[in-house]
Scaffold this active site. Structure first.
Site, PDB file in Angstrom:
ATOM      1  N   GLY A 117     123.874  38.549 -46.037  1.00  0.00           N
ATOM      2  CA  GLY A 117     122.870  37.910 -46.002  1.00  0.00           C
ATOM      3  C   GLY A 117     121.692  38.879 -45.187  1.00  0.00           C
ATOM      4  O   GLY A 117     122.436  39.740 -44.662  1.00  0.00           O
TER       5      GLY A 117
ATOM      6  N   GLY B 112     127.681  37.529 -46.861  1.00  0.00           N
ATOM      7  CA  GLY B 112     127.688  36.566 -48.450  1.00  0.00           C
ATOM      8  C   GLY B 112     127.498  37.788 -49.369  1.00  0.00           C
ATOM      9  O   GLY B 112     128.793  36.937 -51.167  1.00  0.00           O
TER      10      GLY B 112
ATOM     11  N   GLU C  57     131.150  38.221 -39.096  1.00  0.00           N
ATOM     12  CA  GLU C  57     130.118  37.186 -38.260  1.00  0.00           C
ATOM     13  C   GLU C  57     129.827  37.228 -36.953  1.00  0.00           C
ATOM     14  O   GLU C  57     129.072  37.319 -35.767  1.00  0.00           O
ATOM     15  CB  GLU C  57     129.890  35.787 -38.726  1.00  0.00           C
ATOM     16  CG  GLU C  57     129.440  35.620 -40.600  1.00  0.00           C
ATOM     17  CD  GLU C  57     130.230  36.736 -41.445  1.00  0.00           C
ATOM     18  OE1 GLU C  57     131.088  36.695 -41.406  1.00  0.00           O
ATOM     19  OE2 GLU C  57     129.748  36.690 -42.334  1.00  0.00           O
TER      20      GLU C  57
ATOM     21  N   ASP D 178     131.153  31.941 -42.824  1.00  0.00           N
ATOM     22  CA  ASP D 178     130.336  30.713 -43.349  1.00  0.00           C
ATOM     23  C   ASP D 178     131.170  32.116 -44.855  1.00  0.00           C
ATOM     24  O   ASP D 178     131.393  31.510 -45.371  1.00  0.00           O
ATOM     25  CB  ASP D 178     129.012  30.962 -43.174  1.00  0.00           C
ATOM     26  CG  ASP D 178     128.201  31.945 -43.346  1.00  0.00           C
ATOM     27  OD1 ASP D 178     128.567  33.072 -43.680  1.00  0.00           O
ATOM     28  OD2 ASP D 178     126.270  31.869 -43.374  1.00  0.00           O
TER      29      ASP D 178
HETATM   30  C1  QUE Z   1     128.018  41.692 -38.812  1.00  0.00           C
HETATM   31  C2  QUE Z   1     127.657  40.994 -39.896  1.00  0.00           C
HETATM   32  C3  QUE Z   1     126.385  41.483 -40.829  1.00  0.00           C
HETATM   33  C4  QUE Z   1     125.441  42.731 -40.447  1.00  0.00           C
HETATM   34  C5  QUE Z   1     126.323  43.005 -39.151  1.00  0.00           C
HETATM   35  C6  QUE Z   1     127.302  42.944 -38.603  1.00  0.00           C
HETATM   36  C7  QUE Z   1     126.026  40.634 -41.895  1.00  0.00           C
HETATM   37  C8  QUE Z   1     124.783  40.942 -42.546  1.00  0.00           C
HETATM   38  C9  QUE Z   1     124.517  42.709 -42.071  1.00  0.00           C
HETATM   39  C10 QUE Z   1     123.461  43.487 -43.315  1.00  0.00           C
HETATM   40  C11 QUE Z   1     123.797  44.124 -43.179  1.00  0.00           C
HETATM   41  C12 QUE Z   1     122.686  45.129 -44.082  1.00  0.00           C
HETATM   42  C13 QUE Z   1     121.104  44.653 -44.462  1.00  0.00           C
HETATM   43  C14 QUE Z   1     121.171  43.577 -43.087  1.00  0.00           C
HETATM   44  C15 QUE Z   1     121.717  42.765 -42.866  1.00  0.00           C
HETATM   45  O1  QUE Z   1     124.942  43.624 -41.686  1.00  0.00           O
HETATM   46  O2  QUE Z   1     126.392  39.574 -41.729  1.00  0.00           O
HETATM   47  O3  QUE Z   1     119.335  42.997 -43.257  1.00  0.00           O
HETATM   48  O4  QUE Z   1     120.768  45.376 -44.712  1.00  0.00           O
HETATM   49  O5  QUE Z   1     124.427  40.913 -43.490  1.00  0.00           O
HETATM   50  O6  QUE Z   1     127.960  43.624 -37.743  1.00  0.00           O
HETATM   51  O7  QUE Z   1     127.773  39.689 -40.506  1.00  0.00           O
END
Ligand code: QUE
Length: 335
Positions: free
Chosen positions: A66, A115, A138, A146
């Protein structure tokens, strides 16, 4: 001129959805979630649409998660309404996929985390290639598994779901089939042929292109995982891991020691509770838990360390599992 971050088009008797935010590895933002919901709503009762396919324009990612960076910004600004709107929409999308009355086929040929699991695992068919990379990571950002993972993970065999949800372990495509996150393995080289066959034949094309996945690389560790991750508390999991022989248990213990202690505790509690819930109820309880978790300092700190600054050196509050206030965790789970 804004680019279309979700491309929805008809291909033969299929509704074809393409996540198209490649620079963010298709991390789902509010607009993408709303576009996916709108497309599914539009095709639900359309007799010309026999099945829906969820695909990606990115060569690296199916969907990395997400837009957790935006959620952190809102959390730091005290903007609970934006956070509530995001998770409400995301979990409604997860439920809509689970309840979709037509075959729903996810084509996973890259990163599928957080997500990304939520927009695939509730569907009827989750096709992965050897390039699929699955995780619920997460606890590394002070969140919890989630998008319905509190329903899905407790149903995997032998405490595997508790292991995956607490450690954030990444599974390659073949392993994801063995674990139950994916349903079919198709070599990446055969994906263009599968895409063409889906348009010609519909969802029945999936089983015609699937081959047996490679052997489960976690197989040698499943008994250790079952012994340790069936424990009734995070502290007891750590104790059991410390008593296990072998490198796998030692590595797992080291991994857990680096993750948010508070997040491990609320994730353990949420996964334990999810075993007895239906998906809808689990999603409702997840939404309630997001209200507490996004206000906890470990959330902003975890996203800072892993996503924003990328120093991978979060400072957790508290610093150890032993210091986590069990009463405070129980209160978060209660509403
Ligand atoms: C743990 C996570 C997430 C993460 C890195 C973690 C996560 C998530 C992102 C993410 C990845 C690329 C993106 C961004 C977010 O990284 O849930 O905006 O461009 O969405 O170590 O849970």
């Amino acid at each position: 001129m804004t680019e279309e971050t979700v491309i929805a088009r008809r291909e033969g008797r299929l509704g074809w959805l393409l996540m198209n935010r490649p620079r963010a590895l298709n991390a789902l933002d509010q607009a993408m979630i709303e576009a996916l919901v709108a497309a599914l709503d539009g095709w639900r009762d359309d007799p010309a649409v026999a099945a829906v396919v969820l695909d990606s324009t990115s060569d690296r990612a199916f969907c990395a998660g997400g837009d957790i960076r935006a959620i952190r910004t809102a959390a730091l600004a005290g903007d609970g309404a934006t956070i509530e709107r995001f998770f409400t929409a995301e979990y409604a999308l997860n439920a809509a996929i689970a309840e979709y009355p037509k075959p729903y086929v996810a084509l996973i040929d890259g990163i599928c985390m957080g997500g990304g699991i939520g927009v695939s695992v509730h569907g009827t068919m989750r096709v992965t290639t050897e390039r699929g990379l699955f995780a619920m990571p997460e606890t590394a950002i002070g969140m919890f598994p989630d998008v319905g993972a509190t329903f899905v993970l407790p149903r995997l065999h032998g405490a595997l779901g508790m292991f995956l949800g607490l450690t954030g372990t990444r599974l390659a495509g073949g392993d994801a089939v063995h674990a139950g996150l994916a349903t079919h393995f198709v070599p990446a080289a055969a994906l263009p042929a599968l895409r063409a066959a889906l348009v010609e034949q519909g969802a029945a094309a999936v089983s015609r292109h699937a081959v047996p996945p490679p052997p489960f690389t976690l197989a040698p560790h499943l008994s250790m995982i079952a012994r340790c991750f069936s424990a009734g508390s995070v502290a007891e999991i750590l104790t059991r891991l410390a008593a296990e022989p072998g490198e796998a248990a030692r590595d797992t213990l080291a991994t857990l020691r680096g993750l948010s202690p508070a997040a491990l505790c609320w994730s353990h509690a949420a996964l334990t509770r999810g075993a007895g819930l239906d998906l809808r109820t689990a999603l409702t309880k997840e939404l309630a838990l997001t209200r507490h978790v996004t206000r906890h300092p470990d959330f902003a700190e975890g996203v800072r360390a892993m996503v924003v600054d990328k120093d991978r050196a979060p400072r957790w509050t508290p610093a150890t599992v032993e210091q986590v206030d069990a009463g405070a965790i129980a209160a978060m789970l209660d509403g």
